[in-house]
Design a protein around this motif. Structure first.
Motif, mmCIF file in Angstrom:
data_model
loop_
_atom_site.group_PDB
_atom_site.id
_atom_site.type_symbol
_atom_site.label_atom_id
_atom_site.label_comp_id
_atom_site.label_asym_id
_atom_site.label_seq_id
_atom_site.Cartn_x
_atom_site.Cartn_y
_atom_site.Cartn_z
ATOM 1 N N ALA A 201 0.826 -1.207 0.130
ATOM 2 C CA ALA A 201 0.105 -0.003 0.051
ATOM 3 C C ALA A 201 1.070 1.222 -0.132
ATOM 4 C CB ALA A 201 -0.867 0.016 1.252
ATOM 5 N N VAL A 202 1.825 1.298 0.866
ATOM 6 C CA VAL A 202 2.923 2.490 0.802
ATOM 7 C C VAL A 202 3.652 2.478 -0.570
ATOM 8 C CG1 VAL A 202 5.004 3.142 1.762
ATOM 9 C CG2 VAL A 202 3.459 2.504 3.354
ATOM 10 N N ALA A 203 3.829 1.393 -1.243
ATOM 11 C CA ALA A 203 4.351 1.737 -2.671
ATOM 12 C C ALA A 203 3.501 2.377 -3.540
ATOM 13 C CB ALA A 203 4.807 0.247 -2.986
ATOM 14 N N ILE A 204 2.327 2.295 -3.297
ATOM 15 C CA ILE A 204 1.229 2.600 -4.419
ATOM 16 C C ILE A 204 1.156 4.333 -3.929
ATOM 17 C CG2 ILE A 204 -1.087 2.735 -5.182
ATOM 18 C CD1 ILE A 204 -0.956 -0.325 -4.814
ATOM 19 N N ILE A 205 1.094 4.269 -2.640
ATOM 20 C CA ILE A 205 0.585 5.742 -1.952
ATOM 21 C C ILE A 205 1.640 6.647 -2.175
ATOM 22 C CG2 ILE A 205 0.048 6.994 0.072
ATOM 23 C CD1 ILE A 205 -1.356 4.492 0.977
ATOM 24 N N GLN A 206 2.942 6.355 -2.026
ATOM 25 C CA GLN A 206 4.067 7.226 -2.118
ATOM 26 C C GLN A 206 4.399 7.485 -3.613
ATOM 27 O OE1 GLN A 206 5.680 8.788 0.416
ATOM 28 N NE2 GLN A 206 4.191 7.873 1.559
ATOM 29 N N SER A 207 4.170 6.732 -4.555
ATOM 30 C CA SER A 207 4.198 6.898 -5.959
ATOM 31 C C SER A 207 3.031 7.836 -6.246
ATOM 32 C CB SER A 207 4.335 5.647 -6.950
ATOM 33 O OG SER A 207 2.928 4.780 -6.625
ATOM 34 N N TYR A 208 2.079 7.886 -5.664
ATOM 35 C CA TYR A 208 0.915 8.732 -6.128
ATOM 36 C C TYR A 208 0.959 10.026 -5.569
ATOM 37 C CZ TYR A 208 -4.077 10.627 -5.866
ATOM 38 O OH TYR A 208 -4.843 11.473 -6.008
ATOM 39 N N VAL A 209 1.590 10.111 -4.415
ATOM 40 C CA VAL A 209 1.819 11.539 -3.797
ATOM 41 C C VAL A 209 2.792 12.259 -4.364
ATOM 42 C CG1 VAL A 209 2.850 12.523 -1.533
ATOM 43 C CG2 VAL A 209 1.091 10.725 -1.486
ATOM 44 N N PHE A 210 4.109 11.428 -4.792
ATOM 45 C CA PHE A 210 5.146 12.019 -5.570
ATOM 46 C C PHE A 210 4.602 12.796 -6.850
ATOM 47 C CE2 PHE A 210 8.959 12.719 -7.872
ATOM 48 C CZ PHE A 210 9.856 12.651 -7.164
ATOM 49 N N ALA A 211 3.675 11.974 -7.591
ATOM 50 C CA ALA A 211 3.304 12.522 -8.919
ATOM 51 C C ALA A 211 2.124 13.501 -8.572
ATOM 52 C CB ALA A 211 2.494 11.329 -9.521
ATOM 53 N N VAL A 212 1.391 13.626 -7.806
ATOM 54 C CA VAL A 212 0.216 14.628 -7.333
ATOM 55 C C VAL A 212 0.789 15.853 -6.914
ATOM 56 C CG1 VAL A 212 -1.431 15.283 -5.848
ATOM 57 C CG2 VAL A 212 -1.537 13.178 -7.080
ATOM 58 N N LEU A 213 1.931 15.905 -5.999
ATOM 59 C CA LEU A 213 2.663 17.061 -5.635
ATOM 60 C C LEU A 213 3.513 17.607 -6.789
ATOM 61 C CD1 LEU A 213 3.849 15.950 -2.132
ATOM 62 C CD2 LEU A 213 1.971 17.484 -2.564
ATOM 63 N N SER A 214 3.981 16.960 -7.668
ATOM 64 C CA SER A 214 4.857 17.440 -8.966
ATOM 65 C C SER A 214 3.518 18.220 -9.633
ATOM 66 C CB SER A 214 5.493 16.572 -9.529
ATOM 67 O OG SER A 214 6.599 15.780 -8.779
ATOM 68 N N THR A 215 2.471 17.570 -9.856
ATOM 69 C CA THR A 215 1.593 18.227 -10.732
ATOM 70 C C THR A 215 1.096 19.370 -10.185
ATOM 71 O OG1 THR A 215 0.861 15.782 -10.977
ATOM 72 C CG2 THR A 215 -0.686 17.604 -11.465
ATOM 73 N N LEU A 216 0.819 19.359 -8.810
ATOM 74 C CA LEU A 216 0.414 20.731 -8.085
ATOM 75 C C LEU A 216 1.671 21.843 -8.302
ATOM 76 C CD1 LEU A 216 -1.179 19.209 -4.881
ATOM 77 C CD2 LEU A 216 -2.238 20.326 -6.818
ATOM 78 N N TYR A 217 2.764 21.415 -8.190
ATOM 79 C CA TYR A 217 3.888 22.426 -8.059
ATOM 80 C C TYR A 217 4.059 22.923 -9.453
ATOM 81 C CZ TYR A 217 5.748 20.455 -3.685
ATOM 82 O OH TYR A 217 5.891 19.935 -2.496
ATOM 83 N N SER A 218 3.635 22.267 -10.648
ATOM 84 C CA SER A 218 3.733 22.600 -11.986
ATOM 85 C C SER A 218 2.453 23.539 -12.330
ATOM 86 C CB SER A 218 3.450 21.587 -12.970
ATOM 87 O OG SER A 218 2.305 20.659 -12.873
ATOM 88 N N SER A 219 1.370 23.164 -11.562
ATOM 89 C CA SER A 219 -0.012 24.111 -11.673
ATOM 90 C C SER A 219 0.138 25.487 -11.097
ATOM 91 C CB SER A 219 -1.135 23.447 -11.185
ATOM 92 O OG SER A 219 -0.946 23.200 -9.887
#
Length: 222
Positions: A201-219
């Motif tokens: 579960a952590v493997a999925i959640i951390q990859s999702y968090v990394f991608a979402v935060l990168s998306t928010l920083y770009s926006s």
């Protein structure tokens, strides 16, 4: 015998070559399955996941649809490597700062260069939140600048620390096995299985968090 608790994360190879990092590219093996005439269930499930990620990232970026491809690729790369680290004798590349910082720093630098060149006024305005009293403006500029600078570090450390924590706990519990009774070994095995599910579960959640935060920083720079 381990001389250090963290030595389980040290790169090691028996062929006198740095082959550990090859595990980072094992996900390439799964690419040909997506080109089959009749897709498998795994391929169909993965396409559903990518479609869901695309829809979510598109709402966050609010730009052209193709902008989500880099973040979907980032999510896929990190998740594959997180899961690879759960298999025995496979090097966990995402538990090293050299891997996570290599992913986070170029993204952040690119966003900053793009934002300051194309949206300079917006970037200056972002340093002072709306409604800030004039007396607090110099402090808010310092705080916002520092929080902006440490973003790649927090992205990298968050991913690496979460991957290391679970692996360390499983290693510590696993080393206690030989000195335990039969009943305690059974309890230990059940505990390890539960930890393995948690790590998945952590493997999925951390990859999702990394991608979402990168998306928010770009926006924020658009």
């Amino acid at each position: 015998m381990m001389t250090n608790l963290f030595s389980v994360f040290d790169p090691s190879s028996s062929l006198m070559l740095p082959l550990n990092w090859l595990s980072t590219f094992l996900w390439v093996v799964f690419i040909p399955f997506s080109f089959w005439l009749i897709p498998s269930r795994m391929s169909t499930l993965w396409n559903k996941i990518l479609e869901t990620m695309h829809k979510e990232f598109k709402t966050l970026i609010k730009k052209s649809s193709g902008s989500t491809l880099i973040f979907i690729s980032l999510f896929s790369l990190i998740m594959y490597n997180n899961f690879m680290g759960l298999f025995p004798y496979i090097f966990t590349s995402t538990s090293h700062i050299s891997m996570t910082l290599t992913l986070a720093l170029p993204l952040w630098v690119t966003f900053m260069i793009y934002g300051w060149i194309n949206n300079t006024t917006h970037m200056f305005a972002h340093l002072v939140p709306q409604g800030t009293p004039p007396i607090l403006m110099p402090f808010m500029v310092c705080i916002e600048t520092i929080s902006n600078i440490i973003r790649p570090g927090t992205l990298a450390v968050r991913l690496a620390a979460n991957m290391i924590a679970g692996h360390l706990l499983m290693t510590l519990l696993g080393n206690k096995g030989p000195s335990l009774t039969s009943l305690m070994v059974m309890i230990l095995i059940i505990t390890q299985i539960l930890l393995l599910i948690l790590e998945s579960a952590v493997a999925i959640i951390q990859s999702y968090v990394f991608a979402v935060l990168s998306t928010l920083y770009s926006s924020e720079v658009n």
